[in-house]
Motif scaffolding. Structure first.
Motif, PDB file in Angstrom:
ATOM      1  N   ASP A 174      86.252  80.923  31.525  1.00 33.46           N
ATOM      2  CA  ASP A 174      85.309  80.059  30.886  1.00 33.46           C
ATOM      3  C   ASP A 174      84.648  79.051  31.962  1.00 33.46           C
ATOM      4  O   ASP A 174      83.683  78.144  31.523  1.00 33.46           O
ATOM      5  N   SER A 175      84.887  79.361  32.870  1.00 35.34           N
ATOM      6  CA  SER A 175      84.591  78.499  34.234  1.00 35.34           C
ATOM      7  C   SER A 175      83.243  78.968  34.848  1.00 35.34           C
ATOM      8  O   SER A 175      82.810  79.077  36.022  1.00 35.34           O
ATOM      9  N   TRP A 176      82.220  79.184  33.749  1.00 38.60           N
ATOM     10  CA  TRP A 176      80.638  79.502  34.176  1.00 38.60           C
ATOM     11  C   TRP A 176      79.954  78.305  34.495  1.00 38.60           C
ATOM     12  O   TRP A 176      80.434  77.069  34.149  1.00 38.60           O
ATOM     13  N   ILE A 177      78.667  78.363  34.715  1.00 38.72           N
ATOM     14  CA  ILE A 177      77.743  77.262  34.927  1.00 38.72           C
ATOM     15  C   ILE A 177      76.730  77.449  33.688  1.00 38.72           C
ATOM     16  O   ILE A 177      76.569  78.241  33.098  1.00 38.72           O
ATOM     17  N   THR A 178      76.353  76.166  33.367  1.00 39.26           N
ATOM     18  CA  THR A 178      75.190  76.088  32.313  1.00 39.26           C
ATOM     19  C   THR A 178      74.082  75.360  32.856  1.00 39.26           C
ATOM     20  O   THR A 178      73.992  73.952  32.826  1.00 39.26           O
ATOM     21  N   GLN A 179      72.659  75.769  33.046  1.00 37.12           N
ATOM     22  CA  GLN A 179      71.743  75.167  33.508  1.00 37.12           C
ATOM     23  C   GLN A 179      71.369  74.015  32.575  1.00 37.12           C
ATOM     24  O   GLN A 179      70.844  72.745  33.026  1.00 37.12           O
ATOM     25  N   ARG A 180      71.406  74.437  31.494  1.00 37.44           N
ATOM     26  CA  ARG A 180      70.775  73.289  30.375  1.00 37.44           C
ATOM     27  C   ARG A 180      72.057  72.906  29.644  1.00 37.44           C
ATOM     28  O   ARG A 180      72.387  73.422  28.451  1.00 37.44           O
ATOM     29  N   TYR A 181      72.670  71.958  30.069  1.00 37.18           N
ATOM     30  CA  TYR A 181      73.975  71.320  29.449  1.00 37.18           C
ATOM     31  C   TYR A 181      73.580  69.794  29.040  1.00 37.18           C
ATOM     32  O   TYR A 181      73.797  69.086  29.898  1.00 37.18           O
ATOM     33  N   ARG A 182      73.200  69.970  27.728  1.00 42.24           N
ATOM     34  CA  ARG A 182      73.048  68.414  27.450  1.00 42.24           C
ATOM     35  C   ARG A 182      74.261  67.362  27.260  1.00 42.24           C
ATOM     36  O   ARG A 182      75.299  67.836  27.003  1.00 42.24           O
ATOM     37  N   THR A 183      73.760  66.365  27.360  1.00 44.56           N
ATOM     38  CA  THR A 183      74.768  65.082  27.563  1.00 44.56           C
ATOM     39  C   THR A 183      75.560  65.014  26.401  1.00 44.56           C
ATOM     40  O   THR A 183      76.816  64.847  26.229  1.00 44.56           O
ATOM     41  N   ASP A 184      74.756  65.295  25.183  1.00 44.85           N
ATOM     42  CA  ASP A 184      75.362  65.125  23.720  1.00 44.85           C
ATOM     43  C   ASP A 184      76.150  66.273  23.337  1.00 44.85           C
ATOM     44  O   ASP A 184      76.664  66.257  22.264  1.00 44.85           O
ATOM     45  N   GLU A 185      76.416  67.300  24.162  1.00 48.81           N
ATOM     46  CA  GLU A 185      77.039  68.414  23.699  1.00 48.81           C
ATOM     47  C   GLU A 185      78.647  68.343  24.086  1.00 48.81           C
ATOM     48  O   GLU A 185      79.440  69.102  23.498  1.00 48.81           O
TER      49      GLU A 185
END
Length: 359
Positions: free
Chosen positions: A340-351
């Motif tokens: 699960d150690s991928w990256i997420t370019q659009r990773y919102r604070t409230d997630e």
């Protein structure tokens, strides 16, 4: 046994053992979501080391993802060595490896995530993917000792007004187009302001010499703000006004700062009123701007509230902020499995579920 199963079993065993016998927790954090790469080490709320490097481009130019990633690859091992040496630690002393999962630029994020993942496996340590925005917030809370503030998060890639509630950092307002830092950076390219040490810092210094206010669009929409129209307008008028002698570059820097920061103060105050908050915490790279802090301070004084902010060591992207958020997450039982150690370019604070704070 496959490598994924091995790492997962090893991580579970380590966390169990850690909870039983570890008196102090040491976490190393890898940050590289934009043009800065930093590696910091935190031990139970103490910053042991926090070196970083910045990729700087010529005046008038931004930084491309591929070039930025190449820069990070070239210096990451040097920065890692510095972090360990400054902390006086060895890999065996580290309890957990944390890295920026997102948001940010894809290529730099991937570069640093790969290094962190490799280090975690080589050292036999648990891995944790951290939200970049949460890293800023937790670092700000650590350094300033703010209790439960309304947070203004302002950087090159993000502009948000945030408050904690029910295991989440809730976004009360944000930019609907570009971030405030991006607006400043792009204006700096228009009038060829140096990127060394950063365009925002140089705009701040020039603004101190400005005296004439040039009226610019002021765009607040409820709890949200918009900066693209301001940028388009100032791009259109700057060369005409400068060439005709109507104003100076310093006047334009002054006017842009005053307009942008007034908008930010307005939505922050509105969020404070909504939450019944008496604390404001400014985080993110733009947060070390003294004029922004001054304007926010005036508003807080009028409301009999407290303002919290830090300097460039902790406002600007750094590894220690990822280590601190990782420390909070790890102590609450979180780890990131290898698959699960991928990256997420659009990773919102409230997630992010905030498992380390009590309501």
């Amino acid at each position: 046994m496959c490598i994924y199963t091995y790492i997962n079993v090893r991580t579970s065993m380590y966390i169990h053992r850690h909870k039983q016998i570890s008196a102090m927790t040491v976490v190393i954090g890898f940050e590289g979501s934009a043009n800065k790469i930093g590696i910091g080490i935190i031990r139970d709320g103490e910053v042991l080391s926090n070196p970083r490097r910045t990729y700087i481009t010529p005046p008038g130019q931004g930084f491309m993802p591929s070039d930025t990633a190449r820069h990070h690859r070239a210096v990451v091992l040097t920065v890692l060595k510095e972090a360990l040496e400054q902390a006086g630690l060895k890999p065996a002393d580290i309890d957990c490896v944390s890295y920026t999962k997102g948001p940010g630029m894809g290529a730099p994020l991937v570069t640093v995530a790969l290094v962190a993942r490799t280090v975690a496996q080589l050292w036999g340590k648990p891995l944790l993917g951290v939200n970049h925005c949460i890293g800023h917030i937790e670092m700000g809370r650590l350094i300033t000792k703010a209790n439960n503030p309304t947070v203004l998060y302002v950087s090159g890639g993000n502009t948000q007004v945030i408050a904690y509630s029910e295991r989440r950092y809730r976004i009360f307002g944000e930019t609907i187009d570009i971030a405030v830092g991006n607006c400043l950076d792009r204006f700096a390219r228009v009038i060829k302001i140096s990127n060394d040490p950063s365009p925002g810092y140089n705009i701040e210094q020039m603004a101190k010499k400005g005296s004439q206010y040039v009226e610019l669009p002021y765009t607040v929409k409820g709890m949200d703000v918009s900066f693209s129209g301001i940028l388009s307008y100032i791009e259109d008028v700057s060369h005409k006004m400068l060439s005709s002698g109507q104003c100076t570059p310093e006047d334009l820097c002054f006017s842009l700062q005053e307009t942008l920061f007034s908008m930010l103060v307005e939505i922050t105050e509105r969020a404070m009123a909504h939450c019944g908050s008496q604390e404001v915490l400014i985080v993110g790279g733009v947060g070390c701007n003294m004029r922004l802090q001054e304007m926010m301070g005036v508003m807080c004084k009028e409301r009999e509230a407290k303002l919290f902010a830090t300097d460039e060591r902790f406002c600007i992207d750094n590894g220690a902020m990822i280590a601190q958020a990782g420390w909070e997450m790890f102590r609450s039982g979180q780890v990131t499995e290898l698959e699960d150690s991928w990256i997420t370019q659009r990773y919102r604070t409230d997630e992010v579920e905030v498992t380390w704070r009590a309501d």
